[in-house]
Design an enzyme around this catalytic site. Structure first.
Site, short mmCIF file in Angstrom:
data_model
loop_
_atom_site.label_atom_id
_atom_site.label_comp_id
_atom_site.label_asym_id
_atom_site.label_seq_id
_atom_site.Cartn_x
_atom_site.Cartn_y
_atom_site.Cartn_z
CG HIS A 106 -148.78 -21.69 48.19
ND1 HIS A 106 -148.17 -22.57 47.34
CD2 HIS A 106 -148.14 -21.78 49.38
CE1 HIS A 106 -147.17 -23.16 47.98
NE2 HIS A 106 -147.12 -22.70 49.22
CB CYS A 160 -144.99 -25.28 59.54
SG CYS A 160 -143.82 -25.56 58.22
C1 PEP Z 1 -145.40 -27.10 53.18
O1 PEP Z 1 -145.00 -27.41 52.06
O2 PEP Z 1 -145.99 -27.88 53.94
C2 PEP Z 1 -145.20 -25.73 53.69
C3 PEP Z 1 -145.49 -25.40 54.92
O3 PEP Z 1 -144.75 -24.81 52.80
P1 PEP Z 1 -145.70 -24.15 51.68
O4 PEP Z 1 -147.09 -24.60 51.93
O5 PEP Z 1 -145.54 -22.69 51.78
O6 PEP Z 1 -145.13 -24.72 50.41
#
Ligand code: PEP
Ligand code: MG
Length: 587
Positions: free
Chosen positions: A191, A510
């Site tokens: 993240h 996403c």
């Molecule tokens: C994912 O896991 O692809 C997602 C969009 O959520 P995050 O990156 O916040 O875990």
């Protein structure tokens, strides 16, 4: 000039001076001082020695009371180093005779002492050497007034270098002061990587040992697209990268033509939705300015991670954030608000949750599992979203749903909250759609079951890849296995799209896979018609959609399907993009 290779996480090139973050080990360089500064440096030393002695005494008393005398003695022994006349004399002389700064005087004298102890055969002396280093670092913290805070330590913009940066540290960075980010550890799917992309800061993570060879204000080049870091570059290299920065600027200006296009179409007229992923409310403006078809993912957990004094945000704080995003995006386009996806690498400080350390946090109590455990927090967030829903076109999405029971439990809490608001006479959108993230293989396998009940899906490839390949998304040691072009992931995506289409459930993607330019034609060819990407990638993604026909995208997907490795798929896709849009298409 030295080269370091790391994980390319946020594109862009920066040339600048380095600001080293001391959240690992101190590296102090000698700094010459004027004779007029000697008295001041000695006074600083007095004050640092005094404050360190006070804090050691406080810790001695605390440890003696809570744990027993023998623990208190550890700090008593530490304090003895501060009283050692020979050691102090060495420190003072470095300042008064060699005319070097107080920090370096402490650093050099204590290192010298530690080395002497390490050289002795008895292992008990080696332990004492660690104590010397411990006291050295306390003195240095006093002298440098560092709080180990992750931030550029000057008013001028610089490149930030650190051992690691947590997502919450990254989210507090000032993009105007941070030209680029380089870390020794950290991987592509972390993240931290996602936040640096949101802030638009070029970043290379996981370059390995670097800080011990780096000094404050060294010159550095960071190439976030290539994952390359160059320290102390020669003039020709600087010139080469300067030219690259100018070329990128030209490409950026060309892409601005895409701003006006909200309705994106492939060359043969197939409509595609390009939306934005946001972590902070202010990013909604960038999505609108760049003509996104709404916000496809609002990672609301950053409200918790950036909360002042580590307070759990109250309903009003949530409400204000959602209202602002919904008003910015408007009522024509939708905003997908994901309920808090905390846990794993997005863990707030103490006080939020009872559970502390988990042995395997990515497999532990995270995301919707936390919401179902801490239902008061979950309810207050849902209340705020519903109250704000009258200001725009909101959709609610639950993260990391792995079983139908979790989905039903989360939905049932939502219904409760909705009924409460209705009874209270509080207005809200009664038709707000509810969806889930598809982020685990179990969810994909059971997708039909979910498709009968949810209103929409969004594919989270960051986690889906992590759980499919059994590879930690933030660990640079296994980056070679963490490739979004994984043939297994391609097959899962195809399955999701076909089941969702069969049930008529709108599906977007996403995860970061969609924010990687070369993957866009492949994803369209696999059947996706909606992608939600980092705000900085909206224009570029639209440009790619408009440059390809759907027929070509399908051909690319068919061909990619035949390759057996992620690397082969990746190089094929990059070549395809280059062929159609030229060399700068990947930057
Ligand atoms: C994912 O896991 O692809 C997602 C969009 O959520 P995050 O990156 O916040 O875990
Ligand atoms: Mg996820």
């Amino acid at each position: 000039m030295k080269f370091y290779h790391g994980v390319p996480v946020t594109p862009g090139v920066a040339i600048g001076l380095v600001s080293v973050v001391a959240n690992d080990e101190f590296v102090i360089r000698p700094r010459a001082i004027e004779s007029t500064q000697v008295a001041n440096e000695l006074a600083r030393l007095d004050s640092a020695f005094e404050s360190t002695a006070d804090s050691l005494e406080r810790r001695r008393v605390e440890a003696s009371v809570q744990l027993g005398e023998q623990y208190g003695q550890i700090f008593e022994a530490h304090a003895l180093f501060l009283k050692d006349a020979k050691l102090r004399d060495m420190v003072d002389k470095t300042v008064s005779e060699k005319r070097l700064c107080a920090e370096y005087a402490v650093y050099q004298a204590f290192n010298h002492y530690a080395k002497l102890l390490q050289g002795l055969q008895d292992s008990k002396f080696a332990d004492r050497a660690n104590d010397v280093i411990d006291v050295r670092d306390q003195l240095l913290r006093e002298l440098l007034a560092v709080t180990q805070e992750v931030a550029v330590s000057s008013d001028r913009p610089k490149i930030l270098a650190a051992n690691f940066i947590t997502p919450s540290d990254a989210s507090k960075l000032d993009p105007d002061k941070t030209m680029a980010i380089v870390t020794e550890t950290g991987g592509l799917g972390s993240h931290t990587a996602i936040v640096t992309a949101a802030l638009g800061i070029p970043a290379v993570l996981g370059v390995g040992p670097l800080l011990s060879e780096l000094y404050e204000n060294d010159l550095m080049i960071v190439d976030g697209s290539a994952g390359l870091v160059i320290t102390n570059p020669d003039p020709e290299t600087c010139q080469r990268y300067q030219t690259k920065i100018e070329a990128q600027e030209k490409t950026r200006r060309r892409r601005e033509a895409m701003r006006a296009k909200v309705q994106v179409k492939t060359k043969d007229g197939v409509e595609i939705e390009i939306k934005g992923n946001i972590e902070f409310p202010y990013e909604a403006k960038k999505c609108v300015e760049d003509g996104a078809a709404g916000v496809g993912l609002y990672r609301t957990e950053f409200l918790y991670l950036t909360s002042p004094n580590n307070q759990i945000p109250d309903e009003e704080t949530h409400f204000r954030a959602y209202k602002s995003v919904l008003e910015t995006v408007g009522k024509t386009q939708s905003t997908v608000i994901r309920t808090f996806d905390l846990g794993a690498d997005k863990t707030p400080g103490d006080g939020f949750f009872v559970e502390v350390k988990e042995p395997n946090p990515f497999m532990g109590l995270r995301s919707v599992r936390l919401s179902l455990r801490y239902t008061d927090m979950f309810r207050s967030q849902l209340r705020a979203i519903l109250r704000a829903s009258v200001y725009g076109k909101a959709k609610i999405m639950f993260p990391l749903v792995t079983t139908i029971t979790e989905w039903r439990d989360a939905r049932s809490i939502f219904h409760d909250v909705r009924d409460d608001l209705f009874e209270e006479g509080v207005p809200f959108d009664p038709d707000i759609p509810l969806g889930i993230m598809v982020e685990t293989p179990a969810t994909v396998v059971m997708l039909e079951q979910f498709a009968r009940e949810v209103d929409f899906f969004s594919i989270g490839t960051n986690d889906l890849l992590q759980y499919t390949q059994a590879v930690d998304r933030s660990n640079e040691k296994v980056t070679s296995l963490y490739q979004q072009e994984s043939p297994a992931l391609l097959r899962l995506i195809r399955h999701i799209v076909s089941v969702a289409d069969h049930y008529g459930k709108p599906t977007s993607l996403c995860g970061q896979m969609g924010s990687m330019p070369a993957n866009v034609p492949l994803l369209l060819g696999l059947g996706l018609r909606s992608l939600s990407v980092s705000p900085g990638m909206i224009l570029q993604t639209k440009e790619i959609c408009e440059a390809f026909s759907m027929e070509k995208c399908r051909e690319i997907a068919r061909k990619a399907w035949t390759f057996e490795t992620a690397s082969d798929i990746r190089s094929y896709l990059r070549n395809q993009l280059r062929e159609v849009l030229g060399d700068d298409a990947l930057d």
